[in-house]
Design an enzyme around this catalytic site. Sequence first.
Site, mmCIF file in Angstrom:
data_model
loop_
_atom_site.group_PDB
_atom_site.id
_atom_site.type_symbol
_atom_site.label_atom_id
_atom_site.label_comp_id
_atom_site.label_asym_id
_atom_site.label_seq_id
_atom_site.Cartn_x
_atom_site.Cartn_y
_atom_site.Cartn_z
ATOM 1 N N ASP A 132 -6.360 1.693 -8.659
ATOM 2 C CA ASP A 132 -4.889 1.672 -7.987
ATOM 3 C C ASP A 132 -4.091 0.604 -8.751
ATOM 4 O O ASP A 132 -4.369 -0.417 -9.073
ATOM 5 C CB ASP A 132 -5.182 1.646 -6.580
ATOM 6 N N HIS B 161 -3.200 -3.223 -8.606
ATOM 7 C CA HIS B 161 -4.410 -3.742 -8.256
ATOM 8 C C HIS B 161 -5.506 -3.533 -9.840
ATOM 9 O O HIS B 161 -6.526 -4.308 -9.747
ATOM 10 C CB HIS B 161 -5.068 -2.960 -7.038
ATOM 11 N N GLU C 135 0.787 -1.317 -0.113
ATOM 12 C CA GLU C 135 -0.220 -0.033 0.049
ATOM 13 C C GLU C 135 1.048 1.261 0.032
ATOM 14 O O GLU C 135 1.944 1.587 0.829
ATOM 15 C CB GLU C 135 -0.872 0.193 1.159
#
Length: 272
Positions: free
Chosen positions: A178, A168, A95
């Site tokens: 994303d 993703h 992330e």
Amino acid sequence: MLEVKRNRLDGITFEESPHVGDRITPRFIVMHYTAGGSALSSVRAIRDRGLSAHLFVDRDGGIIQTVPFNVAAFHAGPSSWRGFDGLNRHAIGIEIANLGFLDRQTSEGWTRAGLRILAPHEVMVAAHRNGGPVMAWELYPEAQLRALDAIVAALRAAYPTIQEVVGHDDISPGRKLDPGPAFPMARYQNQGGAAGSGTLRDDDLGAFEVTVRDSLNLRGGPGTGFVVLKSLAPGTKLRVLREAGEWRQVDLQGDGTPDGFVHGAFLRRIGA
């Protein structure tokens, strides 16, 4: 230089997540953006939603790990890639602190409901390669990208089973955006590993130059209905990353980051 020891990045803050699955053999690295503020705030927000990721990378390059690399984290959701379904069971999730898409333009810059305004130099304006309207996307700072360079190198060294770095939006197209068009995916795909079809690296058609007499419009998407981002002078050198019908997604800086689209009729391959 980062190093993986006992399925953790050595010397990096570890804030253990309670949301984990079974043991995994990592085959992919999946890049995400947080759609929020700092890495630490995202660690806590994701944890409160019952989700997790292996790593969180802040804008200044700071790193937090929350799940060992040989354990499944809950970051991918419904997903598939290269014949693998449910990428939580096959991938390391990273992330990246980033606001993501910004769909409202003000006199000061770009924003999205509930978020701060970013100045024009902090964003790129483009349509997502999977479709959708032209929007602004927060740029990824170089300090953050350098941290990701070191992370990907360390993971590849520790886990020879890793085949590819993907987004993703690759493994869940139509559902996820994303890490978006501002993320220089080719930078990490080109670090090594097995090649696969469908990535920017694989679709890269090489070096071209602009052949128009006056100027060529660089647009935010593949068509005349998309916003003009800038005008390119005759002889401008660029790389073509992928084809979209008669249009070409191009990279002006040579760093693998998509900068927009031009009509393919006005390009000539260098050396042809």
